[in-house]
Design a protein around this motif. Structure first.
Motif, PDB file in Angstrom:
ATOM      1  N   ALA A   5      36.815  37.117  33.604  1.00  0.00           N
ATOM      2  CA  ALA A   5      36.549  37.231  35.039  1.00  0.00           C
ATOM      3  C   ALA A   5      37.256  38.448  35.629  1.00  0.00           C
ATOM      4  CB  ALA A   5      36.987  35.960  35.762  1.00  0.00           C
ATOM      5  N   TRP A   6      38.510  38.672  35.258  1.00  0.00           N
ATOM      6  CA  TRP A   6      39.235  39.830  35.787  1.00  0.00           C
ATOM      7  C   TRP A   6      38.643  41.132  35.266  1.00  0.00           C
ATOM      8  CZ3 TRP A   6      42.269  40.366  39.796  1.00  0.00           C
ATOM      9  CH2 TRP A   6      42.845  39.229  40.353  1.00  0.00           C
ATOM     10  N   LYS A   7      38.210  41.132  34.013  1.00  0.00           N
ATOM     11  CA  LYS A   7      37.592  42.340  33.444  1.00  0.00           C
ATOM     12  C   LYS A   7      36.321  42.697  34.222  1.00  0.00           C
ATOM     13  CE  LYS A   7      35.025  43.636  29.297  1.00  0.00           C
ATOM     14  NZ  LYS A   7      34.628  43.189  27.958  1.00  0.00           N
ATOM     15  N   TYR A   8      35.447  41.739  34.399  1.00  0.00           N
ATOM     16  CA  TYR A   8      34.192  42.016  35.088  1.00  0.00           C
ATOM     17  C   TYR A   8      34.381  42.136  36.607  1.00  0.00           C
ATOM     18  CZ  TYR A   8      31.504  41.844  30.860  1.00  0.00           C
ATOM     19  OH  TYR A   8      30.992  42.132  29.618  1.00  0.00           O
ATOM     20  N   GLY A   9      35.392  41.490  37.150  1.00  0.00           N
ATOM     21  CA  GLY A   9      35.721  41.679  38.558  1.00  0.00           C
ATOM     22  C   GLY A   9      36.167  43.113  38.819  1.00  0.00           C
ATOM     23  N   ALA A  10      36.969  43.663  37.898  1.00  0.00           N
ATOM     24  CA  ALA A  10      37.406  45.058  38.017  1.00  0.00           C
ATOM     25  C   ALA A  10      36.227  46.012  37.857  1.00  0.00           C
ATOM     26  CB  ALA A  10      38.486  45.359  36.989  1.00  0.00           C
ATOM     27  N   ILE A  11      35.312  45.680  36.950  1.00  0.00           N
ATOM     28  CA  ILE A  11      34.112  46.503  36.780  1.00  0.00           C
ATOM     29  C   ILE A  11      33.269  46.472  38.053  1.00  0.00           C
ATOM     30  CG2 ILE A  11      31.888  46.648  35.558  1.00  0.00           C
ATOM     31  CD1 ILE A  11      33.442  45.743  33.017  1.00  0.00           C
ATOM     32  N   LEU A  12      33.097  45.290  38.624  1.00  0.00           N
ATOM     33  CA  LEU A  12      32.334  45.164  39.864  1.00  0.00           C
ATOM     34  C   LEU A  12      32.980  45.976  40.980  1.00  0.00           C
ATOM     35  CD1 LEU A  12      30.052  43.888  41.537  1.00  0.00           C
ATOM     36  CD2 LEU A  12      31.563  41.935  41.925  1.00  0.00           C
ATOM     37  N   PHE A  13      34.294  45.888  41.105  1.00  0.00           N
ATOM     38  CA  PHE A  13      35.020  46.659  42.112  1.00  0.00           C
ATOM     39  C   PHE A  13      34.785  48.153  41.920  1.00  0.00           C
ATOM     40  CE2 PHE A  13      39.069  49.045  42.624  1.00  0.00           C
ATOM     41  CZ  PHE A  13      39.023  49.198  43.997  1.00  0.00           C
ATOM     42  N   ALA A  14      34.934  48.629  40.700  1.00  0.00           N
ATOM     43  CA  ALA A  14      34.772  50.065  40.431  1.00  0.00           C
ATOM     44  C   ALA A  14      33.352  50.536  40.736  1.00  0.00           C
ATOM     45  CB  ALA A  14      35.132  50.363  38.975  1.00  0.00           C
ATOM     46  N   VAL A  15      32.363  49.751  40.330  1.00  0.00           N
ATOM     47  CA  VAL A  15      30.972  50.126  40.583  1.00  0.00           C
ATOM     48  C   VAL A  15      30.678  50.129  42.078  1.00  0.00           C
ATOM     49  CG1 VAL A  15      28.566  49.424  40.244  1.00  0.00           C
ATOM     50  CG2 VAL A  15      30.145  49.400  38.320  1.00  0.00           C
TER      51      VAL A  15
END
Length: 127
Positions: A5-15
């Motif tokens: 969740a944190w990995k993809y949450g960070a990806i979502l934030f960056a995108v």
């Protein structure tokens, strides 16, 4: 579940951050465009997170609830991080806040348009 969740949450934030600045630079930063693009990005990132969660073996096949919770967790993390970044951007760029205030269709209530209320709106809408 947490690390995915944190990995993809960070990806979502960056995108979302990159898209916001790209759309801001091209002049396509109206709220409708931001919401539509954000919804598409969130759906794709949530799908990828749920898929990785299923493949990792941490979830039983067919357990719908854990997949939904994973998607909600990822989007909450990404949107929360973006909301913090958006607040700092809105404080630093009062011209953008004024432009949003002029575009606001809220009649005489424009004095309530400020970085705090806009940031709350970003969080509530998910962008």
């Amino acid at each position: 579940m947490n690390s995915i969740a944190w990995k993809y949450g960070a990806i979502l934030f960056a995108v979302q951050l990159v898209l916001f600045f790209l759309l801001r630079a091209t002049g396509l930063h109206d709220i409708n465009t931001l919401v539509i693009i954000s919804a598409i990005v969130q759906a794709v990132v949530a799908y990828l997170a749920i898929r990785e969660y299923r493949i990792s073996g941490k979830s039983r096949a067919g357990n719908y609830l854990t997949g939904v919770l994973m998607g909600m967790y990822v989007i909450t993390i990404g949107v929360s991080l973006f909301t913090v970044a958006a607040y700092f951007y809105l404080v630093a760029d009062p011209g953008y806040v004024r432009a949003l205030e002029e575009d606001a269709a809220i009649g005489d209530q424009q004095e309530f348009v400020n970085p705090t209320t806009l940031t709350f709106n970003f969080f509530a809408v998910g962008w």
